[in-house]
Design an enzyme around this catalytic site. Structure first.
Site, PDB file in Angstrom:
ATOM      1  N   GLU A   1      -5.933  -7.591   5.552  1.00 11.31           N
ATOM      2  CA  GLU A   1      -5.199  -8.509   4.669  1.00 11.31           C
ATOM      3  C   GLU A   1      -5.233  -9.941   5.202  1.00 11.31           C
ATOM      4  O   GLU A   1      -4.408 -10.769   4.828  1.00 11.31           O
ATOM      5  CB  GLU A   1      -3.745  -8.047   4.514  1.00 11.31           C
ATOM      6  CG  GLU A   1      -2.923  -8.050   5.786  1.00 11.31           C
ATOM      7  CD  GLU A   1      -2.942  -6.730   6.522  1.00 11.31           C
ATOM      8  OE1 GLU A   1      -1.950  -6.428   7.209  1.00 11.31           O
ATOM      9  OE2 GLU A   1      -3.948  -5.997   6.422  1.00 11.31           O
TER      10      GLU A   1
ATOM     11  N   ASN B   1       0.821  -1.218   0.000  1.00  7.77           N
ATOM     12  CA  ASN B   1       0.000   0.000   0.000  1.00  7.77           C
ATOM     13  C   ASN B   1       0.849   1.259   0.000  1.00  7.77           C
ATOM     14  O   ASN B   1       0.552   2.238  -0.702  1.00  7.77           O
ATOM     15  CB  ASN B   1      -0.924   0.005   1.223  1.00  7.77           C
ATOM     16  CG  ASN B   1      -2.135  -0.886   1.036  1.00  7.77           C
ATOM     17  OD1 ASN B   1      -2.550  -1.167  -0.088  1.00  7.77           O
ATOM     18  ND2 ASN B   1      -2.709  -1.335   2.138  1.00  7.77           N
TER      19      ASN B   1
ATOM     20  N   HIS C   1      -3.449   2.102  -2.424  1.00  6.29           N
ATOM     21  CA  HIS C   1      -4.471   1.157  -1.989  1.00  6.29           C
ATOM     22  C   HIS C   1      -5.175   0.472  -3.152  1.00  6.29           C
ATOM     23  O   HIS C   1      -5.682  -0.651  -2.998  1.00  6.29           O
ATOM     24  CB  HIS C   1      -5.491   1.859  -1.095  1.00  6.29           C
ATOM     25  CG  HIS C   1      -4.970   2.175   0.269  1.00  6.29           C
ATOM     26  ND1 HIS C   1      -4.966   1.259   1.292  1.00  6.29           N
ATOM     27  CD2 HIS C   1      -4.405   3.301   0.780  1.00  6.29           C
ATOM     28  CE1 HIS C   1      -4.441   1.800   2.383  1.00  6.29           C
ATOM     29  NE2 HIS C   1      -4.092   3.039   2.094  1.00  6.29           N
TER      30      HIS C   1
END
Length: 342
Positions: A260, A226, A231
Site C-alpha cells: 500500500e 482488506n 482484497h
C-alpha cells in the site's frame, strides 16, 4: 467431501457449460458468495487443475473441511504475487531469444565470409590457369568453369540474403516484444503505475540534474480495509489512490513502491512547491467518500500519510529515500492523514 468435489473433472459436450457448473458447485459446497473475486478464484482453480492453487485447496479441504473467506483472500494474494513475476520471466525469455538471434546472425555472416573466401580462391585458381595457358589457348572448358563458379556463388548469395531478410524481420518483431516486456517489468500490473524498479532508475537518472524531491506515501489503516471488505476492494482502493496521486502530481513520477506504499519523484521544483502539491493530493483523497461498488455501502474514510524530503548535494538515493521513509513513520505516529517534511 468438499475437497473431492473441488477437483472433480466432468466430461460433457459443452466445456464452457461444464466449467460454469463446476464453479457454481464449488462455491455452493464451500458456502462462498458468488462475487467476482470468488468466481475468479474458482475459475483459476478449475482451469489449472494441476497447479499450486489446486494443490493448496486440496490440502486445506482434505477431510471435508470447507474453505473460509480468509483462505480465499490469502491464496488469492499468493496468486497475485506469482502473476507479478510473470513480466520479469517473460523478459528473461525474450532476452534468451534475442541472444539466440544474435548468434544466428553471427553464424550467417561467418558462413557468408567462408563462401566468399572460397569463391575468391576458385576464381584466382581459374585466372592463374588461364594465364598459364595463354590467351589464345583459353578454351571453353575454362570459361565454363568460371561461369559455374560464379553461378554457384550467386546462388549462395541469394540464399544468404533470404536468410538475412528473414532473420532481420524476426529480430525486429523480437525487439518490439522485448521493449514491451521491459516496460511491463517496470510497471505495476494492478495500478498500471511504474513500479519500484522504474522509480529507482528514474531517481538515479535525475541525480545532479537540478532540484529533486522524493515522497513516500502509505495508505492509512489499509489492513483493516482488506480485513473488512476483502482484497478485491483493497485493490480498488489502491488503484483509486494511485489515480488521485497521478492527477494531483501531474508532470512528476508517481510509482507504486510496494503493497500500500506509493512514491513520488518531484523534479524541477523546490521542497515548498512539492509540499504544496502533495498536501493538495492528500486533502483531495481525504474528502472523498468511497463506497462498495456491489452494494453502495460506505467504506469509511480513506486517507494516506506521507514523508517528503529533497535530495541534497552529493547525496545517495538510499539516504534521501530513507529520510523520507522516516518522515512517513513520523506522520503515522502523529495521527496519520498528514504530511511531514524535512
Amino acid at each position: 467431501m468438499a475437497g473431492a468435489r473441488a477437483v472433480r473433472v466432468t466430461s460433457g459436450g459443452d466445456p464452457a457449460g461444464d466449467l460454469y457448473e463446476r464453479i457454481g458447485d464449488f462455491l455452493r459446497d464451500q458456502r462462498l458468495s458468488p462475487d467476482p473475486a470468488n468466481y475468479a478464484f474458482a475459475h483459476h482453480l478449475f482451469t489449472t487443475p494441476g497447479g499450486p492453487l489446486a494443490r493448496a485447496v486440496h490440502a486445506l479441504t482434505d477431510g471435508g473441511v470447507r474453505l473460509t473467506q480468509r483462505d480465499i483472500e490469502t491464496l488469492g494474494c499468493e496468486l497475485r504475487s506469482a502473476d507479478q513475476e510473470a513480466p520479469a520471466k517473460q523478459a528473461q525469455g525474450l532476452v534468451a531469444q534475442t541472444q539466440m538471434h544474435v548468434e544466428g546472425f553471427a553464424d550467417i555472416v561467418t558462413a557468408m565470409r567462408a563462401e566468399t573466401a572460397g569463391f575468391g580462391r576458385d576464381l584466382a585458381a581459374s585466372a592463374a590457369a588461364m594465364r598459364s595457358a595463354g590467351a589464345s589457348d583459353t578454351n571453353s572448358t575454362t570459361i565454363e568453369e568460371v561461369a559455374r563458379i560464379t553461378g554457384s556463388m550467386l546462388e549462395r548469395v541469394r540464399s544468404a540474403e533470404s536468410q538475412l531478410e528473414s532473420a532481420t524481420r524476426e529480430a525486429t518483431e523480437l525487439r518490439e516484444k522485448l521493449e514491451e516486456a521491459r516496460d511491463n517489468a517496470r510497471r505495476d500490473p494492478l495500478t498500471d503505475l511504474p513500479n519500484r524498479r522504474a522509480f529507482e532508475e528514474a531517481f538515479a537518472a535525475q541525480m545532479g540534474k537540478g532540484e529533486v524531491c522524493v515522497a513516500v506515501c502509505d495508505v492509512d489503516f489499509f489492513k483493516s480495509v482488506n480485513d473488512r471488505f476483502g482484497h478485491a476492494v483493497g485493490d480498488r482502493v489502491l488503484k483509486a489512490i494511485g489515480e488521485a496521486l497521478t492527477q494531483a502530481c501531474a508532470g512528476h513520477l508517481v510509482a507504486r513502491y510496494g503493497g500500500e506504499e506509493f512514491a513520488v519523484l518531484f523534479t524541477g521544483c523546490d521542497l515548498g512547491k512539492a509540499q504544496a502539491t502533495l498536501d493538495a493530493a492528500r486533502a483531495s483523497v481525504a474528502i472523498k467518500r468511497y463506497r462498495l461498488r456491489e452494494s453502495d455501502a460506505p467504506l469509511g474514510e480513506i486517507t494516506f500519510s506521507a514523508g517528503l524530503t529533497d535530495l541534497r548535494e552529493d547525496e545517495r538515493y538510499q539516504t534521501a529515500f530513507h529520510r523520507a521513509d522516516r518522515l512517513l513513520y513520523a506522520a503515522k505516529t502523529a495521527g496519520r492523514n498528514c504530511l511531514h517534511v524535512g
